[in-house]
Write a protein that holds these residues in place. Structure first.
Motif, mmCIF file in Angstrom:
data_model
loop_
_atom_site.group_PDB
_atom_site.id
_atom_site.type_symbol
_atom_site.label_atom_id
_atom_site.label_comp_id
_atom_site.label_asym_id
_atom_site.label_seq_id
_atom_site.Cartn_x
_atom_site.Cartn_y
_atom_site.Cartn_z
ATOM 1 N N PHE A 123 36.762 52.229 21.663
ATOM 2 C CA PHE A 123 36.769 53.142 23.053
ATOM 3 C C PHE A 123 38.411 53.917 23.049
ATOM 4 C CE2 PHE A 123 37.980 48.929 24.052
ATOM 5 C CZ PHE A 123 39.018 49.363 24.842
ATOM 6 N N ALA A 124 39.317 53.785 22.412
ATOM 7 C CA ALA A 124 40.564 54.401 22.131
ATOM 8 C C ALA A 124 40.583 55.665 21.671
ATOM 9 C CB ALA A 124 41.640 53.075 22.333
ATOM 10 N N VAL A 125 40.280 54.647 20.376
ATOM 11 C CA VAL A 125 40.245 56.500 19.487
ATOM 12 C C VAL A 125 38.932 57.019 19.893
ATOM 13 C CG1 VAL A 125 40.907 54.592 17.386
ATOM 14 C CG2 VAL A 125 38.866 54.819 17.555
ATOM 15 N N ALA A 126 38.030 57.000 20.057
ATOM 16 C CA ALA A 126 37.456 57.497 20.809
ATOM 17 C C ALA A 126 37.424 58.649 21.976
ATOM 18 C CB ALA A 126 36.372 57.068 21.401
ATOM 19 N N ALA A 127 38.453 57.934 23.166
ATOM 20 C CA ALA A 127 39.308 58.620 24.110
ATOM 21 C C ALA A 127 40.205 60.040 22.816
ATOM 22 C CB ALA A 127 39.985 57.951 25.281
ATOM 23 N N SER A 128 41.101 59.249 22.307
ATOM 24 C CA SER A 128 41.572 59.761 20.933
ATOM 25 C C SER A 128 40.939 61.419 20.476
ATOM 26 C CB SER A 128 42.574 59.357 19.939
ATOM 27 O OG SER A 128 43.345 58.606 20.552
ATOM 28 N N ALA A 129 39.770 61.088 20.532
ATOM 29 C CA ALA A 129 39.134 62.377 20.058
ATOM 30 C C ALA A 129 38.785 63.345 20.676
ATOM 31 C CB ALA A 129 37.703 61.392 18.708
ATOM 32 N N VAL A 130 38.010 62.617 21.921
ATOM 33 C CA VAL A 130 37.880 63.844 23.228
ATOM 34 C C VAL A 130 38.751 63.751 23.875
ATOM 35 C CG1 VAL A 130 37.065 62.978 25.514
ATOM 36 C CG2 VAL A 130 36.068 62.339 23.796
ATOM 37 N N GLN A 131 40.061 63.970 23.620
ATOM 38 C CA GLN A 131 41.697 64.483 23.695
ATOM 39 C C GLN A 131 41.652 65.537 23.113
ATOM 40 O OE1 GLN A 131 44.953 62.276 23.110
ATOM 41 N NE2 GLN A 131 45.331 62.167 25.479
ATOM 42 N N TYR A 132 41.454 65.551 22.754
ATOM 43 C CA TYR A 132 42.143 66.656 20.929
ATOM 44 C C TYR A 132 40.583 67.854 21.286
ATOM 45 C CZ TYR A 132 44.595 67.843 17.013
ATOM 46 O OH TYR A 132 45.647 68.999 16.404
ATOM 47 N N ILE A 133 38.910 66.906 21.537
ATOM 48 C CA ILE A 133 38.372 68.173 21.109
ATOM 49 C C ILE A 133 38.434 68.663 22.295
ATOM 50 C CG2 ILE A 133 35.434 68.294 21.439
ATOM 51 C CD1 ILE A 133 35.768 65.538 19.451
ATOM 52 N N THR A 134 38.402 68.460 23.841
ATOM 53 C CA THR A 134 38.665 69.269 25.292
ATOM 54 C C THR A 134 39.750 69.700 25.207
ATOM 55 O OG1 THR A 134 38.270 67.082 25.837
ATOM 56 C CG2 THR A 134 39.016 68.436 27.446
ATOM 57 N N ALA A 135 41.475 69.381 24.893
ATOM 58 C CA ALA A 135 42.412 70.426 24.760
ATOM 59 C C ALA A 135 41.840 71.483 24.008
ATOM 60 C CB ALA A 135 43.681 69.491 24.102
ATOM 61 N N LEU A 136 40.806 71.667 22.711
ATOM 62 C CA LEU A 136 41.003 72.733 22.113
ATOM 63 C C LEU A 136 39.708 73.904 22.640
ATOM 64 C CD1 LEU A 136 40.316 71.359 18.861
ATOM 65 C CD2 LEU A 136 42.166 72.577 19.104
ATOM 66 N N ALA A 137 38.927 72.831 23.561
ATOM 67 C CA ALA A 137 37.723 73.459 24.696
ATOM 68 C C ALA A 137 38.807 74.514 25.321
ATOM 69 C CB ALA A 137 36.930 72.212 24.904
ATOM 70 N N LEU A 138 39.268 73.418 26.355
ATOM 71 C CA LEU A 138 40.359 74.438 27.324
ATOM 72 C C LEU A 138 41.120 75.688 26.819
ATOM 73 C CD1 LEU A 138 41.610 71.179 28.819
ATOM 74 C CD2 LEU A 138 40.028 72.753 29.771
ATOM 75 N N GLY A 139 41.243 75.514 25.597
ATOM 76 C CA GLY A 139 42.239 76.576 24.976
ATOM 77 C C GLY A 139 40.855 78.039 24.733
ATOM 78 N N TRP A 140 39.454 77.533 24.236
ATOM 79 C CA TRP A 140 38.759 78.551 24.107
ATOM 80 C C TRP A 140 38.308 78.974 25.321
ATOM 81 C CZ3 TRP A 140 35.765 74.429 20.788
ATOM 82 C CH2 TRP A 140 36.521 74.633 19.023
ATOM 83 N N ILE A 141 37.982 78.309 26.717
ATOM 84 C CA ILE A 141 37.557 79.100 27.200
ATOM 85 C C ILE A 141 39.271 79.462 28.034
ATOM 86 C CG2 ILE A 141 35.556 77.911 27.520
ATOM 87 C CD1 ILE A 141 37.064 76.099 29.703
ATOM 88 N N GLY A 142 39.652 79.382 27.909
ATOM 89 C CA GLY A 142 41.215 80.485 29.366
ATOM 90 C C GLY A 142 41.843 79.509 29.400
ATOM 91 N N GLY A 143 41.999 78.200 29.433
ATOM 92 C CA GLY A 143 42.242 77.104 30.415
ATOM 93 C C GLY A 143 41.733 76.614 31.359
ATOM 94 N N GLY A 144 40.942 76.959 32.734
ATOM 95 C CA GLY A 144 39.737 75.886 32.980
ATOM 96 C C GLY A 144 40.643 75.462 34.686
ATOM 97 N N ASN A 145 40.179 73.904 34.666
ATOM 98 C CA ASN A 145 40.910 73.096 35.823
ATOM 99 C C ASN A 145 40.411 71.421 35.557
ATOM 100 O OD1 ASN A 145 38.209 73.213 37.428
ATOM 101 N ND2 ASN A 145 38.990 75.088 38.024
#
Length: 333
Positions: free
Chosen positions: A68-90
């Motif tokens: 779960f901890a390394v899964a959280a690291s992967a999720v964290q990275y993917i989420t950061a990239l996704a937020l960049g793609w959509i322009g920031g979000g909230n």
């Protein structure tokens, strides 16, 4: 009163130990019982508590997950990239993205556990290496510093200035942690699904004969941990104001030790949210006390290992194997 103490013996014991540690530390250092240190302890424990309540559901269901901890690291990275793609979000969009990806990771584990009949620890050892190896390979270990303003801006819920001029703060991660704790407590204690998860963890064959949907229980348990992992990953990024691929690597053992210390049974069917939270706080208090006294971090790792070993030894399955041996020795005498 006696019934209440007996039914919450683990929680009472943990509170007692924390009080003893607090008394000792108050004599050893004048920094422990300061509002700033206590608030900092609560804020820094938020991510581990979110992890812990998710892991609690998996342990109650009779499974175990160390990915779960390394899964959280992967999720964290993917989420950061996704937020960049959509322009920031909230915050709402960030939590939805992180939670959804986390659920997918959790259900990926559940798929192999249920349909291929592989024990959960073997599956999660494999996915631990898959998630972490893939994350480090694809990112080359490069951190993300360009995060949306809302994610890196500290949100202070309560602050207090001491007479010496220092500030003590309770921040947003504590509020998100509280929401996760309440949601997990509600799932386990107030829903039919929660009771079915407990029944399945306590007696899988009996639950199957009773008509409980075993696949659903496993997918919900591991999906819930995935959800909590995704949220914890986002909270970690907010707390440190960056995304570091290996920042959460190694947290799994600390959290596992805290949850079993809080009374969750390795083997399923038992565990409380309160005990889980107290277990994390006790582990955090122990680490904090060692830091304040200048003790090597290796001592903390030694304590974590001892807790996990003791939990495995004293789990019900271990005791059941131990008792006949002791009984035979007694008869021989």
């Amino acid at each position: 009163m006696r019934k209440l103490v007996n039914s919450h013996a683990t929680e009472v014991a943990l509170l007692g130990v924390m009080l003893v540690i607090g008394m000792v530390l108050s004599l050893a250092t004048d920094r422990f019982f300061t509002l700033g240190n206590l608030f900092d302890l609560l804020n820094t424990s938020a991510v581990n508590i979110i992890f812990a309540v998710g892991l609690l559901v998996v342990l109650i269901s009779g499974g175990i997950d160390i990915s779960f901890a390394v899964a959280a690291s992967a999720v964290q990275y993917i989420t950061a990239l996704a937020l960049g793609w959509i322009g920031g979000g909230n915050w709402a969009i960030g939590l939805i993205i992180a939670g959804s990806i986390g659920i997918l990771f959790g259900m990926f584990n559940a798929f192999f556990i249920h349909y291929f009949r592989i024990i959960s620890i073997v599956v999660t050892i494999a996915t631990f290496n898959i998630y972490f190896g893939m994350l480090m390979f694809l990112t080359s270990g490069v951190s993300i510093y360009d995060l949306p303003d809302w994610l890196v801006t500290p949100v202070i819920l309560f602050e207090h200035q001491s007479t010496d001029g220092t500030w003590s703060e309770i921040t947003l991660p504590t509020l998100i942690m509280l929401g996760c704790v309440i949601a997990t407590w509600f799932l386990i204690s107030r829903t039919t699904t929660g009771r079915q998860i407990i029944a399945f963890g306590d007696n899988p064959e009996g639950a199957r004969r009773f008509g409980i949907n075993i696949a659903a229980m496993q997918f919900i348990a591991f999906g819930w941990l995935g959800l909590m992992s995704g949220i914890a990953g986002l909270v970690q990024a907010h707390y440190v104001q960056e995304v570091v691929p290996n920042a959460l690597y190694g947290r799994e053992l600390d959290v596992l030790a805290a949850v079993v210390l809080g009374g969750a049974r390795l083997g399923g069917g038992r565990g409380t949210v309160l005990g889980c939270v107290l277990g994390v706080l006790l582990i955090s208090t122990t680490q904090n006390s060692l830091n304040l006294m200048g003790v090597s971090s290796y001592a903390f790792k030694m304590i974590i290992g001892a807790i996990i070993l003791a939990a495995i030894t004293l789990s019900n399955s271990g005791i059941e194997r131990l008792l006949p041996t002791l009984s035979k020795k007694g008869e021989a005498k």
